[in-house]
Scaffold this active site. Structure first.
Site, mmCIF file in Angstrom:
data_model
loop_
_atom_site.group_PDB
_atom_site.id
_atom_site.type_symbol
_atom_site.label_atom_id
_atom_site.label_comp_id
_atom_site.label_asym_id
_atom_site.label_seq_id
_atom_site.Cartn_x
_atom_site.Cartn_y
_atom_site.Cartn_z
ATOM 1 N N ASP A 170 -7.898 -1.870 0.315
ATOM 2 C CA ASP A 170 -8.322 -2.571 1.418
ATOM 3 C C ASP A 170 -8.163 -1.584 2.686
ATOM 4 O O ASP A 170 -7.412 -0.718 2.541
ATOM 5 C CB ASP A 170 -7.608 -3.994 1.861
ATOM 6 C CG ASP A 170 -6.061 -3.412 2.107
ATOM 7 O OD1 ASP A 170 -5.383 -2.935 1.280
ATOM 8 O OD2 ASP A 170 -5.535 -4.120 3.115
ATOM 9 N N ASP A 194 -6.932 6.488 4.952
ATOM 10 C CA ASP A 194 -6.023 5.579 4.488
ATOM 11 C C ASP A 194 -6.629 4.516 3.844
ATOM 12 O O ASP A 194 -7.154 3.315 4.238
ATOM 13 C CB ASP A 194 -5.278 4.851 6.017
ATOM 14 C CG ASP A 194 -4.563 3.663 5.905
ATOM 15 O OD1 ASP A 194 -3.845 3.727 4.679
ATOM 16 O OD2 ASP A 194 -4.261 2.991 6.787
ATOM 17 N N GLU A 240 -0.195 7.383 0.177
ATOM 18 C CA GLU A 240 -0.765 6.960 1.629
ATOM 19 C C GLU A 240 -0.569 8.429 2.088
ATOM 20 O O GLU A 240 0.092 9.231 1.891
ATOM 21 C CB GLU A 240 0.505 6.385 2.400
ATOM 22 C CG GLU A 240 0.599 4.624 1.641
ATOM 23 C CD GLU A 240 -0.283 3.826 2.731
ATOM 24 O OE1 GLU A 240 -1.397 4.350 3.336
ATOM 25 O OE2 GLU A 240 -0.379 2.538 2.590
ATOM 26 N N HIS A 300 -3.681 1.283 -2.283
ATOM 27 C CA HIS A 300 -4.422 -0.032 -1.656
ATOM 28 C C HIS A 300 -5.722 0.457 -1.334
ATOM 29 O O HIS A 300 -6.174 1.369 -0.763
ATOM 30 C CB HIS A 300 -3.618 -0.532 -0.537
ATOM 31 C CG HIS A 300 -3.818 0.399 0.599
ATOM 32 N ND1 HIS A 300 -4.757 0.246 1.459
ATOM 33 C CD2 HIS A 300 -2.733 1.117 1.368
ATOM 34 C CE1 HIS A 300 -4.287 0.929 2.817
ATOM 35 N NE2 HIS A 300 -3.236 1.632 2.521
ATOM 36 N N GLU A 315 -2.733 -4.295 1.320
ATOM 37 C CA GLU A 315 -1.703 -3.857 2.115
ATOM 38 C C GLU A 315 -1.962 -3.857 3.581
ATOM 39 O O GLU A 315 -0.496 -3.983 4.178
ATOM 40 C CB GLU A 315 -1.705 -2.097 1.720
ATOM 41 C CG GLU A 315 -0.426 -1.347 2.092
ATOM 42 C CD GLU A 315 -0.517 -1.055 3.545
ATOM 43 O OE1 GLU A 315 0.635 -0.289 4.143
ATOM 44 O OE2 GLU A 315 -1.568 -0.977 4.298
ATOM 45 N N GLU A 316 -3.047 -3.644 3.968
ATOM 46 C CA GLU A 316 -3.161 -3.657 5.748
ATOM 47 C C GLU A 316 -2.822 -5.031 6.341
ATOM 48 O O GLU A 316 -2.668 -5.276 7.377
ATOM 49 C CB GLU A 316 -4.520 -3.273 6.009
ATOM 50 C CG GLU A 316 -4.870 -1.888 5.518
ATOM 51 C CD GLU A 316 -4.177 -0.787 6.242
ATOM 52 O OE1 GLU A 316 -3.217 -1.152 7.188
ATOM 53 O OE2 GLU A 316 -4.571 0.319 5.875
HETATM 54 ZN ZN LIG Z 1 -2.557 2.585 4.041
#
Ligand SMILES: [Zn+2]
Length: 441
Positions: A100, A131, A189, A98, A165-166
């Site tokens: 974001d 992340d 991740e 991801h 994703e967040e």
């Molecule tokens: Zn993540």
């Protein structure tokens, strides 16, 4: 397929290509971190909400690596980018990450500006470094190495670069829906090198308890109903007190789940029912929340509690919903007021819904990852994820999902960082895993 010795030699050449390309991978990671891509659901600021600019950079990398790319917009102005090589369905694999990030928070608490991608002592600092822009950079590095060696894979390799994703995972949800036929997905991740084929499911659920409003001066009438002075006028029913009793009862259910259920690879008791938001007052508004929050002289007639409910990888959302509702129905049946005014349960709050991930430990992707990790001299650690990831959104489509990625720290906090050596190690493991899982044509 070439013979075994040729295949091993190919793997070594691919890993050497990853190592030789390490400076470029680090530079790509810095460029990714320097584009702030804060999820706009947390903080709306066009200067920081630059997911689309990250996607431009990733799409350029994918195109240069020979992927056919496409875009879709699961949310307005927020593109997913998907790259595809050709190959069969049976051994098809997607690398997913991801773009974001969560907000940087108080910049005063950071040792370096959060979007500068400062490198110190082998660590790259920045919001989104671990992340999970490091995972994206590692995935791209693995693909680049295969391209450099002109490897033709038997199974189709895809690259899924997703938004959001967040804050719910609506990016991955959309890509997963369009990925029928895909065999497996590897989410990079940050896992500290652990292989995570399992994750619990997550639901957000709202329970609304309704009482009866009244003046606090007549509260005694509901506490001492046999008092002659209480005989006249209606009795109020305090929704806050009902809500508190409901909370205590659900705490018992949580304990019951914790001691009676367990899943190997998950710490016992991770299946929790966490009250996260509670609001009570008088007068229900159109949004289902109390309208009057400033008058303690009113006996409140509505209490709303939102729970974050986690369940085990081998349970289904339908079973959990039934158990939760049955428990509440039993609780309500034992109360003179609630038996006639049962609490209301509403699932999928904010559309949030994370199905569990339960990829078999002997799945070929887990086996390929384990072998690749073991051959680099490390002991494969196969454990479950405590948090939820985009893996949840692939699982319902029968796409086997596994999380594996680099080592970082302080995710979502100040001074988030990733160990740069782990980014290259991850890319090496990825390239070997892709070769083992997809096979060569
Ligand atoms: Zn993540």
């Amino acid at each position: 397929m070439t013979d075994r010795r040729d295949f091993d030699a190919l793997i070594e050449r691919a890993k050497a290509a990853v190592r030789a390309d390490a400076p470029r991978t680090t530079e790509l990671l810095r460029r990714l971190v320097r584009i702030p891509s804060v999820n706009p659901k947390f903080l709306a600021d066009p200067a920081l909400n630059r997911e689309a600019d990250v996607q431009d950079l990733i799409e350029a990398e994918l195109t240069a690596t020979g992927f056919a790319t496409s875009r879709s917009f699961p949310l307005e102005g927020r593109p997913n980018v998907v790259g595809r090589w050709t190959g069969d369905d049976v051994r098809s694999l997607a690398i997913c990450g991801h773009v974001d990030v969560v907000p940087q928070g108080d910049e005063q608490l950071w040792s370096f500006p959060p979007f500068d991608a400062e490198i110190r002592d082998g660590r790259l600092y920045g919001r989104g470094s671990a992340d999970m822009k490091a995972g994206l950079a590692a995935g791209l590095a693995a693909c680049r190495a295969l391209r450099e060696l002109d490897v033709r894979l038997a199974g189709r390799l895809e690259f899924h670069s997703v938004v959001d994703e967040e804050a719910g995972g609506f990016g991955a949800m959309a890509v997963a829906r369009e990925s029928r036929g895909l065999g497996a997905v590897l989410l990079t991740e940050p896992s500290g090198g652990a292989i995570r084929p399992w994750a619990g499911g997550l639901e957000w659920v709202r329970v609304t308890v309704r009482g009866r409003a009244g003046h606090s001066a007549r509260r005694f009438a509901s506490i001492y109903p046999s008092d002659p002075a209480a005989a006249t006028g209606p009795r109020s029913v305090n929704a806050i007190e009902l809500g508190v009793r409901l909370l205590a009862s659900l705490r018992d259910l949580e304990t019951h789940w914790g001691v009676t259920k367990h899943f190997p690879g998950m710490p016992p008791g991770m299946n929790t029912i966490s009250p996260g938001v509670m609001v009570a007052g008088c007068g229900e508004g159109p949004d289902g929340l109390p309208t009057l929050l400033a008058n303690p002289a009113m006996v409140p007639d509505i209490c709303v509690v939102d729970f974050d409910l986690k369940f085990l990888p081998n349970e289904t959302s339908a079973d959990i919903r039934r158990e939760f509702e049955t428990w509440i129905a039993r609780f309500a049946a034992s109360d003179p007021w609630l038996k006639d005014h049962p609490p209301e349960v509403r699932w999928q709050l904010a559309d949030l819904h994370f199905p569990p991930v339960d990829t078999p430990v002997d799945h070929p992707l887990v086996a390929a990852l384990s072998e690749s990790v073991a051959r680099s001299g490390r002991t494969p650690q196969i454990v479950g994820s405590l948090g939820v990831t985009d893996a949840a959104h692939y699982a319902p489509y029968g796409i086997a999902a596994v999380v594996f990625g680099p080592t970082g720290g302080a995710q979502h906090g100040p001074d988030e960082y990733v160990e740069l050596s782990s980014v290259i190690e991850t890319a090496e493991t990825l390239v070997e895993t892709i070769l083992r899982y997809c096979g060569t044509a």
